[in-house]
Motif scaffolding. Structure first.
Motif, short mmCIF file in Angstrom:
data_model
loop_
_atom_site.label_atom_id
_atom_site.label_comp_id
_atom_site.label_asym_id
_atom_site.label_seq_id
_atom_site.Cartn_x
_atom_site.Cartn_y
_atom_site.Cartn_z
N THR A 214 0.85 -1.18 0.00
CA THR A 214 0.00 0.00 0.00
C THR A 214 0.89 1.24 0.00
O THR A 214 1.88 1.32 0.75
N PHE A 215 0.54 2.21 -0.84
CA PHE A 215 1.30 3.45 -0.97
C PHE A 215 0.34 4.64 -0.96
O PHE A 215 -0.85 4.51 -1.23
N ARG A 216 0.92 5.79 -0.69
CA ARG A 216 0.19 7.05 -0.83
C ARG A 216 0.94 7.89 -1.85
O ARG A 216 2.11 8.25 -1.64
N ASP A 217 0.28 8.20 -2.96
CA ASP A 217 0.95 8.85 -4.07
C ASP A 217 0.96 10.37 -4.00
O ASP A 217 1.34 11.03 -4.96
N THR A 218 0.55 10.92 -2.88
CA THR A 218 0.52 12.39 -2.75
C THR A 218 1.89 12.95 -2.38
O THR A 218 2.04 14.17 -2.28
N GLY A 219 2.89 12.09 -2.16
CA GLY A 219 4.23 12.59 -1.87
C GLY A 219 4.78 11.96 -0.62
O GLY A 219 4.13 11.18 0.08
N GLY A 220 6.05 12.30 -0.30
CA GLY A 220 6.65 11.82 0.92
C GLY A 220 7.46 10.55 0.74
O GLY A 220 7.87 10.18 -0.36
N VAL A 221 7.68 9.83 1.86
CA VAL A 221 8.60 8.69 1.91
C VAL A 221 7.85 7.42 2.29
O VAL A 221 7.00 7.44 3.18
N THR A 222 8.18 6.33 1.63
CA THR A 222 7.76 5.00 2.01
C THR A 222 9.00 4.20 2.39
O THR A 222 10.03 4.30 1.72
N LEU A 223 8.91 3.44 3.47
CA LEU A 223 10.02 2.58 3.86
C LEU A 223 9.48 1.17 4.08
O LEU A 223 8.71 0.93 5.01
N SER A 224 9.86 0.24 3.21
CA SER A 224 9.40 -1.14 3.28
C SER A 224 10.44 -2.00 3.99
O SER A 224 11.62 -1.94 3.65
N ASN A 225 10.01 -2.78 4.97
CA ASN A 225 10.91 -3.70 5.66
C ASN A 225 10.56 -5.14 5.30
O ASN A 225 9.50 -5.64 5.61
N LEU A 226 11.47 -5.81 4.60
CA LEU A 226 11.26 -7.19 4.17
C LEU A 226 12.35 -8.05 4.80
O LEU A 226 13.48 -8.13 4.29
N GLY A 227 12.04 -8.66 5.93
CA GLY A 227 13.01 -9.47 6.65
C GLY A 227 12.47 -10.85 6.94
O GLY A 227 11.28 -11.04 7.14
N VAL A 228 13.36 -11.82 7.00
CA VAL A 228 13.02 -13.19 7.36
C VAL A 228 13.80 -13.55 8.61
O VAL A 228 15.04 -13.53 8.60
N VAL A 229 13.10 -13.86 9.69
CA VAL A 229 13.73 -14.13 10.97
C VAL A 229 14.68 -15.32 10.85
O VAL A 229 14.32 -16.36 10.31
N GLY A 230 15.91 -15.15 11.36
CA GLY A 230 16.89 -16.23 11.36
C GLY A 230 17.63 -16.43 10.06
O GLY A 230 18.50 -17.29 9.97
N SER A 231 17.34 -15.62 9.05
CA SER A 231 17.89 -15.89 7.72
C SER A 231 19.26 -15.27 7.52
O SER A 231 19.70 -14.38 8.24
N GLN A 232 19.93 -15.77 6.49
CA GLN A 232 21.19 -15.23 6.02
C GLN A 232 21.00 -14.76 4.57
O GLN A 232 20.01 -15.09 3.91
N LEU A 233 21.98 -14.00 4.09
CA LEU A 233 21.89 -13.52 2.71
C LEU A 233 21.82 -14.69 1.73
O LEU A 233 21.17 -14.59 0.68
N ALA A 234 22.44 -15.82 2.06
CA ALA A 234 22.37 -17.00 1.18
C ALA A 234 20.94 -17.48 1.01
O ALA A 234 20.60 -18.06 -0.03
#
Length: 409
Positions: A214-234
């Motif tokens: 979900t976004f708001r297109d009237t301006g400003g900043v969005t910050l999305s956090n996509l994390g997987v608990v316990g994970s590594q970059l691999a």
């Protein structure tokens, strides 16, 4: 084959000497981001930060505080990208509430749902596959996170079918993911008025959803956090190129933040050669699939352990952080030191901005004081941050980025 080519390209790409030894390096690599953020602050197009990482990202204590800081200062662009549904117990959705009916099968890059054969996975590291017609999920936003753009990404194909979409329990729309071949599809609905809730339902079984936003297109900043608990970059490397590319095209991040390293540093046995290969390949991969979006690499934070086997999880001296007492003393696993050194060097050689998380906490053994102070900034595991600690990390990250932006003017 494509993943192998990306890995080869990453490992064979020409590099430059890494010379930065300070806590913040090569912020000039973020000049395009600084320019877009300044424009958004002045009423221009909204901008989007996409952070990919482990539990530090998934928990949203840091990213949520960073989101609040930026949106209070530079305008609110909405909540951003999320994993579909509720992918695991204890899932935190700051700013929104998510519910999900029975009838979904969870796929993941790591943890529950990660056993092969896995469905195609994208940026979130999770997927939801409808096991019966009518399987549904819903998102309700706080007033501050009301939105006017909704995007749903799924695996289209001959059997994917239609998803019904209802906004604020009233307006009904349909998104058709039918396609002659199996491929990722991201579809967007825009609204002339802000919305506070969206509910979706699969009209038939077998549809796989990889993310929604979900976004708001009237301006400003969005910050999305996509994390997987316990994970590594691999584990992020298990995501599918085509799905990641389609989602990056739909969500259009202006800055990508990579925040891995803690779980690598706490692994029973750390392989520095393998870690460096993964780091180089995934940086190159994200650059290629995003079209060159600026990237910020966060070095692993300071974190401590009392587990004796971790004293030998990599070559190198063990950093002790308290005198011997009635229980095992706190120390920094040597692999964590090795992870940071590789991250710093690779960032310098590949031209990424680098933020030394441990240095900005106060250096080696800082986690001990962050836990043991009267108002703790870290939890008792000496790894994860409290809400107050997340706010402090966010403040320090943005303060350094503001200095970099000032230097770019």
């Amino acid at each position: 084959m494509k993943a192998a080519l990306l890995t080869l390209a990453a490992l064979s790409a020409p590099v430059t000497a890494a010379t930065c030894t300070g806590p913040v390096c090569d912020l000039d690599a973020l000049d395009p981001w600084f320019a877009k953020l300044a424009h958004a602050r002045e009423g221009g197009a909204p901008v989007h930060i996409l952070q990919i990482g482990d539990s530090h990202t998934a928990g949203d204590a840091i990213t949520g505080a960073w989101r609040d800081l930026l949106q209070a200062r530079d305008g609110n662009g909405g909540r951003g990208v999320l994993p579909p549904g509720r992918p695991y117990d204890g899932y935190i959705t700051r700013g929104v509430t998510v519910a999900m009916s029975p009838g979904w099968a969870i796929g993941a890059t790591f943890g529950k749902g990660a056993l092969a054969p896995r469905p195609l996975l994208g940026l979130s590291g999770f997927s939801m596959t409808a096991m019966k017609a009518g399987a549904s999920m819903a998102l309700s936003a706080t007033p501050a996170m009301a939105f006017d753009r909704f995007t749903l990404c799924a695996i289209g194909g001959p059997g994917a079918g239609v998803v019904t979409v209802r906004f604020d329990t009233a307006d009904l729309d349909r998104l058709d993911f039918s396609a002659p071949t199996v491929r990722p599809i991201c579809l967007t609905i825009r609204s002339a008025t802000p919305r506070s809730a969206v509910a979706i339902a699969a009209e038939q079984a077998s549809l796989t959803i990889t993310s929604w936003a979900t976004f708001r297109d009237t301006g400003g900043v969005t910050l999305s956090n996509l994390g997987v608990v316990g994970s590594q970059l691999a584990h992020f490397a298990r995501t599918d190129d085509a799905v990641v590319a389609a989602e990056l095209d739909a969500y259009k991040p202006d800055l990508i933040v990579l925040a891995f390293g803690t779980n690598e540093g706490f692994a029973p046995h750390f392989d520095p050669v393998a870690f460096e290969a993964v780091l180089r390949s995934q940086i190159t991969r994200l650059r290629l699939l995003s079209g060159g979006t600026p990237m910020l690499l966060l070095g692993a934070p300071d974190a401590l352990s009392r587990q004796e086997p971790l004293r030998t999880n990599a070559p190198g001296a063990v950093i002790g952080c308290e005198p011997a007492g009635d229980r095992p003393a706190l120390f920094a696993p040597p692999a964590l030191t090795a992870v940071r050194a590789i991250q710093r060097r690779v960032a310098g050689e590949l031209g990424l901005a680098f933020w030394d998380w441990q240095a900005r906490m106060g250096g080696p053994c800082a986690a001990r004081s962050w836990v043991q102070r009267e108002a703790p900034l870290m939890r008792g595991d000496y790894v994860h941050f409290t809400t107050a600690g997340g706010t402090e990390i966010a403040r320090r990250v943005q303060a350094d980025l503001d200095q970099g932006a000032a230097a770019a003017e």
